[in-house]
Design an enzyme around this catalytic site. Structure first.
Site, PDB file in Angstrom:
ATOM      1  N   ARG A 138     -12.240   0.739   0.692  1.00 14.15           N
ATOM      2  CA  ARG A 138     -11.450   0.457   1.912  1.00 14.15           C
ATOM      3  C   ARG A 138     -10.459  -0.690   1.717  1.00 14.15           C
ATOM      4  NH1 ARG A 138     -16.654   1.103   4.194  1.00 14.15           N
ATOM      5  NH2 ARG A 138     -16.930   3.221   4.953  1.00 14.15           N
ATOM      6  N   LYS A 160       4.949   0.353   1.192  1.00 16.04           N
ATOM      7  CA  LYS A 160       4.787   1.800   1.367  1.00 16.04           C
ATOM      8  C   LYS A 160       4.132   2.340   0.108  1.00 16.04           C
ATOM      9  CE  LYS A 160       8.399   3.312   4.529  1.00 16.04           C
ATOM     10  NZ  LYS A 160       9.618   4.131   4.671  1.00 16.04           N
ATOM     11  N   GLU A 202      19.739   2.872  -5.026  1.00 13.33           N
ATOM     12  CA  GLU A 202      19.005   2.142  -3.977  1.00 13.33           C
ATOM     13  C   GLU A 202      19.628   0.761  -3.745  1.00 13.33           C
ATOM     14  OE1 GLU A 202      16.898   3.667  -2.136  1.00 13.33           O
ATOM     15  OE2 GLU A 202      15.592   5.010  -3.284  1.00 13.33           O
ATOM     16  N   LYS A 244      15.755  -6.155   1.711  1.00 10.29           N
ATOM     17  CA  LYS A 244      14.560  -5.358   2.036  1.00 10.29           C
ATOM     18  C   LYS A 244      13.521  -6.227   2.750  1.00 10.29           C
ATOM     19  CE  LYS A 244      11.464  -1.786   1.020  1.00 10.29           C
ATOM     20  NZ  LYS A 244      11.059  -0.652   0.240  1.00 10.29           N
ATOM     21  N   GLU A 254       7.672   0.697  10.175  1.00  8.35           N
ATOM     22  CA  GLU A 254       8.761   1.616  10.506  1.00  8.35           C
ATOM     23  C   GLU A 254       8.673   2.161  11.932  1.00  8.35           C
ATOM     24  OE1 GLU A 254      10.208   3.843   7.092  1.00  8.35           O
ATOM     25  OE2 GLU A 254      10.813   5.432   8.454  1.00  8.35           O
ATOM     26  N   ARG A 258      13.230  -0.466  10.270  1.00 11.79           N
ATOM     27  CA  ARG A 258      12.937  -0.147   8.858  1.00 11.79           C
ATOM     28  C   ARG A 258      13.492   1.228   8.458  1.00 11.79           C
ATOM     29  NH1 ARG A 258       7.625  -1.326   5.085  1.00 11.79           N
ATOM     30  NH2 ARG A 258       8.480  -0.285   3.252  1.00 11.79           N
ATOM     31  N   ASN A 262      16.091   4.224   4.882  1.00  9.67           N
ATOM     32  CA  ASN A 262      16.093   5.632   4.449  1.00  9.67           C
ATOM     33  C   ASN A 262      17.492   6.231   4.472  1.00  9.67           C
ATOM     34  OD1 ASN A 262      13.304   5.718   4.087  1.00  9.67           O
ATOM     35  ND2 ASN A 262      12.995   6.026   6.269  1.00  9.67           N
ATOM     36  N   HIS A 265      18.360   9.353   2.549  1.00 10.66           N
ATOM     37  CA  HIS A 265      17.108   9.955   2.089  1.00 10.66           C
ATOM     38  C   HIS A 265      16.809  11.297   2.756  1.00 10.66           C
ATOM     39  CE1 HIS A 265      16.647   6.064   0.275  1.00 10.66           C
ATOM     40  NE2 HIS A 265      15.454   6.333  -0.196  1.00 10.66           N
ATOM     41  N   HIS A 269      15.954  13.865   0.166  1.00  2.00           N
ATOM     42  CA  HIS A 269      14.644  14.514   0.017  1.00  2.00           C
ATOM     43  C   HIS A 269      14.796  16.028   0.031  1.00  2.00           C
ATOM     44  CE1 HIS A 269      12.072  10.828   1.423  1.00  2.00           C
ATOM     45  NE2 HIS A 269      12.466  10.733   0.169  1.00  2.00           N
ATOM     46  N   HIS A 282      14.904  10.812  -8.104  1.00  2.00           N
ATOM     47  CA  HIS A 282      14.938  10.384  -6.702  1.00  2.00           C
ATOM     48  C   HIS A 282      16.241   9.635  -6.394  1.00  2.00           C
ATOM     49  CE1 HIS A 282      13.501   8.817  -2.876  1.00  2.00           C
ATOM     50  NE2 HIS A 282      13.801   7.602  -3.280  1.00  2.00           N
TER      51      HIS A 282
HETATM   52  P1  NAD Z   1       9.421   6.511 -12.289  1.00  3.78           P
HETATM   53  O1  NAD Z   1       8.322   5.665 -11.854  1.00  3.78           O
HETATM   54  O2  NAD Z   1       9.139   7.942 -12.561  1.00  3.78           O
HETATM   55  O3  NAD Z   1      10.080   5.865 -13.592  1.00  3.78           O
HETATM   56  C1  NAD Z   1      11.177   6.510 -14.181  1.00  3.78           C
HETATM   57  C2  NAD Z   1      10.948   6.773 -15.696  1.00  3.78           C
HETATM   58  O4  NAD Z   1      11.193   5.569 -16.404  1.00  3.78           O
HETATM   59  C3  NAD Z   1       9.543   7.203 -16.052  1.00  3.78           C
HETATM   60  O5  NAD Z   1       9.587   8.142 -17.095  1.00  3.78           O
HETATM   61  C4  NAD Z   1       8.913   5.898 -16.514  1.00  3.78           C
HETATM   62  O6  NAD Z   1       7.817   6.102 -17.360  1.00  3.78           O
HETATM   63  C5  NAD Z   1      10.068   5.259 -17.237  1.00  3.78           C
HETATM   64  N1  NAD Z   1      10.033   3.805 -17.317  1.00  3.78           N
HETATM   65  C6  NAD Z   1       9.596   2.931 -16.392  1.00  3.78           C
HETATM   66  N2  NAD Z   1       9.880   1.679 -16.750  1.00  3.78           N
HETATM   67  C7  NAD Z   1      10.476   1.737 -17.957  1.00  3.78           C
HETATM   68  C8  NAD Z   1      11.008   0.768 -18.840  1.00  3.78           C
HETATM   69  N3  NAD Z   1      11.017  -0.528 -18.528  1.00  3.78           N
HETATM   70  N4  NAD Z   1      11.547   1.200 -19.996  1.00  3.78           N
HETATM   71  C9  NAD Z   1      11.582   2.524 -20.298  1.00  3.78           C
HETATM   72  N5  NAD Z   1      11.139   3.493 -19.490  1.00  3.78           N
HETATM   73  C10 NAD Z   1      10.584   3.094 -18.327  1.00  3.78           C
HETATM   74  O7  NAD Z   1      10.644   6.492 -11.246  1.00  3.78           O
HETATM   75  P2  NAD Z   1      11.267   5.367 -10.298  1.00  3.78           P
HETATM   76  O8  NAD Z   1      12.683   5.720 -10.143  1.00  3.78           O
HETATM   77  O9  NAD Z   1      10.911   4.003 -10.739  1.00  3.78           O
HETATM   78  O10 NAD Z   1      10.497   5.590  -8.922  1.00  3.78           O
HETATM   79  C11 NAD Z   1      10.683   6.777  -8.188  1.00  3.78           C
HETATM   80  C12 NAD Z   1       9.515   6.898  -7.239  1.00  3.78           C
HETATM   81  O11 NAD Z   1       9.525   5.793  -6.340  1.00  3.78           O
HETATM   82  C13 NAD Z   1       9.561   8.151  -6.386  1.00  3.78           C
HETATM   83  O12 NAD Z   1       8.282   8.752  -6.395  1.00  3.78           O
HETATM   84  C14 NAD Z   1       9.891   7.637  -5.004  1.00  3.78           C
HETATM   85  O13 NAD Z   1       9.349   8.434  -3.977  1.00  3.78           O
HETATM   86  C15 NAD Z   1       9.272   6.270  -5.024  1.00  3.78           C
HETATM   87  N6  NAD Z   1       9.874   5.322  -4.074  1.00  3.78           N
HETATM   88  C16 NAD Z   1       9.033   4.621  -3.275  1.00  3.78           C
HETATM   89  C17 NAD Z   1       9.539   3.695  -2.394  1.00  3.78           C
HETATM   90  C18 NAD Z   1       8.614   2.854  -1.566  1.00  3.78           C
HETATM   91  O14 NAD Z   1       9.075   2.147  -0.676  1.00  3.78           O
HETATM   92  N7  NAD Z   1       7.319   2.866  -1.849  1.00  3.78           N
HETATM   93  C19 NAD Z   1      10.929   3.480  -2.331  1.00  3.78           C
HETATM   94  C20 NAD Z   1      11.767   4.207  -3.162  1.00  3.78           C
HETATM   95  C21 NAD Z   1      11.221   5.135  -4.041  1.00  3.78           C
HETATM   96  N1  GLY Z   2      12.207   2.781   0.752  1.00  7.46           N
HETATM   97  C1  GLY Z   2      12.177   2.777   2.168  1.00  7.46           C
HETATM   98  C2  GLY Z   2      11.219   1.815   2.737  1.00  7.46           C
HETATM   99  O1  GLY Z   2      10.564   1.091   2.037  1.00  7.46           O
HETATM  100  O2  GLY Z   2      11.067   1.765   3.932  1.00  7.46           O
END
Ligand code: NAD
Ligand code: GLY
Length: 378
Positions: A138, A160, A202, A244, A254, A258, A262, A265, A269, A282
């Site tokens: 939890r 998030k 972003e 942010k 949100e 907040r 998006n 997005h 999406h 993404h």
């Molecule tokens: P990712 O985590 O898939 O990383 C992208 C690629 O880069 C992967 O192959 C990873 O292994 C590689 N990588 C990571 N760091 C590296 C480094 N330093 N050197 C070499 N390679 C490296 O993708 P991302 O773009 O970081 O994240 C996308 C995800 O984030 C999506 O699932 C999206 O929904 C999520 N997201 C979440 C929020 C939130 O608020 N929680 C906001 C925006 C996006």
């Molecule tokens: N990436 C959108 C949020 O964190 O609200």
């Protein structure tokens, strides 16, 4: 919601070695975002974390070979036992099944409620690990150690967490805040150019929704950012985190403002799900989605075509797609009706009310259809 706070003024002069941004939350909760160089190998970075016997570093098969050893060595000074779990890499593995691997390892290691999780990777690792931390016993503490530009400027900040469901992206998750976020800018040097561009999407987002001075700075420094200039990266990461943190501090879960984070997005999406997860990154889908959301804002009479063209130029210069894939209007509409902002099946969009200011609005289906057709044909 807490009282409306002023956004700190944008200042591009900073110390690229170490900067701090604080995120303030209701009930006195707050945590720091550290931004700088060589932070992971510095024991001081981790010294204020809760005491525990076990730390589990969750990473993936690409990032772990690059950075896990350095992090584990440093954490070893503070925790009796430090374990590493390398998940399979990629958005396809952002699933409940992958998250179960974290629970398996925690239970095998005899983890307790004080055990600390470290999410070493991009947004995928960060989102899965954060959700696992929210669920295990939890709730156990976790730390975001983001290694992509996208994760440093967005996903690691604000709490998030989620995994994907076959019927929708990020559909199962929780709001769960980390103990701290540690952005080591040095890690960006190994990031592939395409992933860097995805992160730029972003970053660009923060301009039209909150800060046109930052947008102008981005226009002037885009080439330096694409060349991974350490000072330019430090400025962009810090300002993105400031904006942010400012938004999340006002609306953690949100209920209101907040949603402006998006921007781009809803269309994005639809592109990601319509093409199949992983086809476009993404950030690429968000880049194109921002062009579509700007066109929608223009169609609604909120901004002029010159503003849309300015945004399109910058997004293209960042190495991102600006022409929408031809999924068919019905596919766009169907995917957008699953968006978390949809109310009673009615789609809502983040639009630009005026450059630097955004809100959430409904738009007539005919207008949205015209925008999609226009953006596909560009
Ligand atoms: P990712 O985590 O898939 O990383 C992208 C690629 O880069 C992967 O192959 C990873 O292994 C590689 N990588 C990571 N760091 C590296 C480094 N330093 N050197 C070499 N390679 C490296 O993708 P991302 O773009 O970081 O994240 C996308 C995800 O984030 C999506 O699932 C999206 O929904 C999520 N997201 C979440 C929020 C939130 O608020 N929680 C906001 C925006 C996006
Ligand atoms: N990436 C959108 C949020 O964190 O609200």
């Amino acid at each position: 919601m807490t009282a409306h706070l002023p956004l700190p003024i944008f200042s591009p002069s900073l110390d690229p070695a170490l900067e701090r941004v604080d995120i303030e939350l209701p009930q006195g909760r707050a945590y720091p975002i550290w931004i700088g160089q060589d932070l992971w190998s510095n024991p001081d970075t981790w010294s204020s974390l809760p005491k525990a016997r076990l730390a589990l570093v969750v990473s993936n098969t690409v990032v772990a070979p690059l950075y896990a050893k350095k992090l584990i060595e440093t954490l070893g000074r503070q925790y009796e036992r430090v374990e590493l779990l390398a998940l399979p890499d990629g958005e396809h593995f952002k699933t409940w099944e992958t998250m179960n691997l974290i629970f398996d390892r925690l239970l095998e290691c005899g983890a307790d409620r004080k055990s600390v999780l470290f999410a070493l990777g991009g947004g995928v690792v960060g989102d899965i690990t954060g959700f696992a931390a929210a669920c295990f016993m939890r709730g156990v503490p976790f730390v975001q150690v983001p290694t992509t530009l996208l994760a440093q400027v967005d996903s690691s900040v604000g709490g998030k967490t989620a995994v994907n469901h076959p019927l929708g992206k990020n559909m199962v998750g929780a709001f769960y805040q980390p103990e701290q976020v540690v952005c080591d800018l040095g890690a960006l040097q190994t990031l592939p150019a395409r992933e860097l561009s995805a992160g730029l999407a972003e970053i660009i987002k923060y301009g039209p929704i909150a800060d046109m001075a930052f947008l102008a700075w981005l226009e002037d420094h885009l080439e330096l950012l694409r060349q991974k200039d350490p000072l330019a990266l430090a400025v962009a990461v810090k300002r993105s985190c400031e904006i942010k943190a400012w938004v999340v501090s006002q609306d953690e879960k949100e209920g209101g403002i907040r949603a402006i984070l998006n921007f781009g997005h809803t269309f994005g999406h639809a592109i990601e799900s319509g093409l199949g997860f992983g086809e476009w990154l993404h950030g690429e889908a968000v880049g194109c989605g921002m062009v579509m959301a700007c066109e929608l804002s223009c169609a609604l009479g909120l901004v002029d075509q010159a503003f849309v063209d300015r945004m399109r130029r910058l997004i293209a210069r960042a190495g991102l797609p600006t022409r929408a894939p031809d999924l068919g209007v019905q596919t766009y509409l169907a995917h957008m009706s699953h968006d978390k902002k949809a109310v009673g099946g009615e789609i809502q969009f983040v639009v630009i009310d005026a450059p630097g200011r955004a809100s959430v609005r409904r738009a007539a289906k005919e207008v949205v259809t015209q925008v999609i057709e226009h953006c596909v044909a560009l």
